[in-house]
Design a protein around this motif. Sequence first.
Motif, PDB file in Angstrom:
ATOM      1  N   SER A   1      71.833  97.816  -5.701  1.00  0.00           N
ATOM      2  CA  SER A   1      72.794  97.338  -5.039  1.00  0.00           C
ATOM      3  C   SER A   1      74.126  97.294  -5.163  1.00  0.00           C
ATOM      4  N   SER A   2      74.720  97.705  -6.534  1.00  0.00           N
ATOM      5  CA  SER A   2      76.164  97.744  -6.893  1.00  0.00           C
ATOM      6  C   SER A   2      77.245  99.238  -6.089  1.00  0.00           C
ATOM      7  N   ARG A   3      75.830 100.122  -5.841  1.00  0.00           N
ATOM      8  CA  ARG A   3      76.472 101.390  -4.761  1.00  0.00           C
ATOM      9  C   ARG A   3      76.946 101.004  -3.675  1.00  0.00           C
TER      10      ARG A   3
ATOM     11  N   ILE B   1      71.766  84.605   6.734  1.00  0.00           N
ATOM     12  CA  ILE B   1      71.152  83.867   5.527  1.00  0.00           C
ATOM     13  C   ILE B   1      71.169  85.624   4.547  1.00  0.00           C
ATOM     14  N   LEU B   2      71.540  85.635   3.404  1.00  0.00           N
ATOM     15  CA  LEU B   2      71.101  86.891   2.257  1.00  0.00           C
ATOM     16  C   LEU B   2      70.723  86.070   1.380  1.00  0.00           C
ATOM     17  N   VAL B   3      69.726  86.685   1.023  1.00  0.00           N
ATOM     18  CA  VAL B   3      68.531  85.730   0.201  1.00  0.00           C
ATOM     19  C   VAL B   3      68.180  87.025  -0.998  1.00  0.00           C
ATOM     20  N   GLY B   4      68.008  86.326  -2.728  1.00  0.00           N
ATOM     21  CA  GLY B   4      67.679  87.908  -3.537  1.00  0.00           C
ATOM     22  C   GLY B   4      67.948  87.061  -4.560  1.00  0.00           C
TER      23      GLY B   4
ATOM     24  N   ALA C   1      74.414  91.946  -7.016  1.00  0.00           N
ATOM     25  CA  ALA C   1      75.598  92.393  -6.505  1.00  0.00           C
ATOM     26  C   ALA C   1      76.258  92.207  -4.986  1.00  0.00           C
ATOM     27  N   LEU C   2      74.990  92.495  -4.613  1.00  0.00           N
ATOM     28  CA  LEU C   2      75.465  91.918  -3.045  1.00  0.00           C
ATOM     29  C   LEU C   2      75.633  90.202  -2.547  1.00  0.00           C
ATOM     30  N   LEU C   3      75.379  89.383  -3.880  1.00  0.00           N
ATOM     31  CA  LEU C   3      75.282  88.283  -3.259  1.00  0.00           C
ATOM     32  C   LEU C   3      77.095  87.913  -3.825  1.00  0.00           C
TER      33      LEU C   3
ATOM     34  N   ASN D   1      72.738  87.953 -12.184  1.00  0.00           N
ATOM     35  CA  ASN D   1      72.123  88.290 -13.563  1.00  0.00           C
ATOM     36  C   ASN D   1      72.997  88.716 -13.945  1.00  0.00           C
ATOM     37  N   LEU D   2      72.996  88.623 -15.463  1.00  0.00           N
ATOM     38  CA  LEU D   2      73.728  89.172 -16.511  1.00  0.00           C
ATOM     39  C   LEU D   2      75.137  90.769 -15.902  1.00  0.00           C
ATOM     40  N   SER D   3      73.213  91.370 -16.007  1.00  0.00           N
ATOM     41  CA  SER D   3      73.835  93.180 -16.604  1.00  0.00           C
ATOM     42  C   SER D   3      75.009  94.024 -15.360  1.00  0.00           C
ATOM     43  N   VAL D   4      73.794  93.247 -14.032  1.00  0.00           N
ATOM     44  CA  VAL D   4      74.604  93.456 -12.474  1.00  0.00           C
ATOM     45  C   VAL D   4      76.224  92.779 -13.125  1.00  0.00           C
TER      46      VAL D   4
END
Length: 349
Positions: free
Chosen positions: A120-122, A138-141, A147-149, A225-228
């Motif tokens: 997603s970051s890409r 609405i965007l959910v995930g 990354a998108l959020l 998410n911490l890693s993302v």
Amino acid sequence: MQRRHFLRLSAWATAGAAIAPLVPYRAMAIRGDRIKPARLAAGDAVGIISPATAAFLREDVEIVLEAVRALGLEPVLGEHLFDRYGYLAGQDRDRAADINRFFADPAIKALIPVQGGWGSSRVLPYLDYDLIRENPKILVGFSDITALLMGITGQTGLVTFHGPNGLSGWRSQEVDMFRRVLFNGEAVTFSNRLAGVDSDRLMQVSNRTQTITAGQARGMLVGGNLSVLSGIVGSPYMPDLTGGILFLEDVGESIYRIDRMMTQLALAGVFDNLAGFIFGQCTRCGPDADYGSLTLEEVVWDHLEPRGIPAWYGAAIGHLEPLLTLPVGLEVEIDATAATIQMTESAVT
């Protein structure tokens, strides 16, 4: 089910028109730029996207379609949903193009990813943030969708939602929370629920919380998410967290790696101006050392206790069921002793 039988988008120009220019954006403070999407209603069309890992199995997509229809919504597949580029669901520009098209299509009311994974970051440099800002949805995930959020909330002020992906469990508690926040527009108070396995115990064992620093705080809820999240620190897609309340979760990481990523956030100043902090679940996060290890608790306390801000550990947020539907970019109130997150208003119009 044959691919031609899936619902498709039939409008909004050519593929080239859907690709936003690769232009850097300034990271913005989300406090003064908040935009709420419209709430969901039965029969609404929902765009199904693959912004990260490829949808390798057609059966997985069919499961997502069943879940979305069971919610009373009508799924519409992104044009590039079945693309593959190695482990990714197609080229970065094409995955971004599906997102841009869905935001541009007035018939689409929400976007739900098939799954997370990685990638997603890409797509962040190829999203059309002006288009998204002018067409809030609405965007959910969760997981890699962090990354998108973060990117979309930071760049547009749109309230997004840390909640189920298409392939989540969609059990009753998860569906109930999803409906309360996104259909009913309720201002929900979130807290850990006593797990069924503990219902006949004298004490609570699962879903326990611990107070790091007592107190109450109010601010914009941001995180995931911490890693993302640590992977986009220093980029223009990391929102300004000044006065915000940050929540973090992760899965399958060694404790030293959690320490390394939280140290990265600390060195980047992410913790400096927070109003509050919540650490959720770190599923399968154990020690990985030959002679010794800090505990996960010690790592989190080391980084947050000296800050003196209201903070707690063990929130039911992460790679677990049921997944809460949390608003990202909305002002909330937290109580670090009661371990609650209270929405101060509806997240949808």
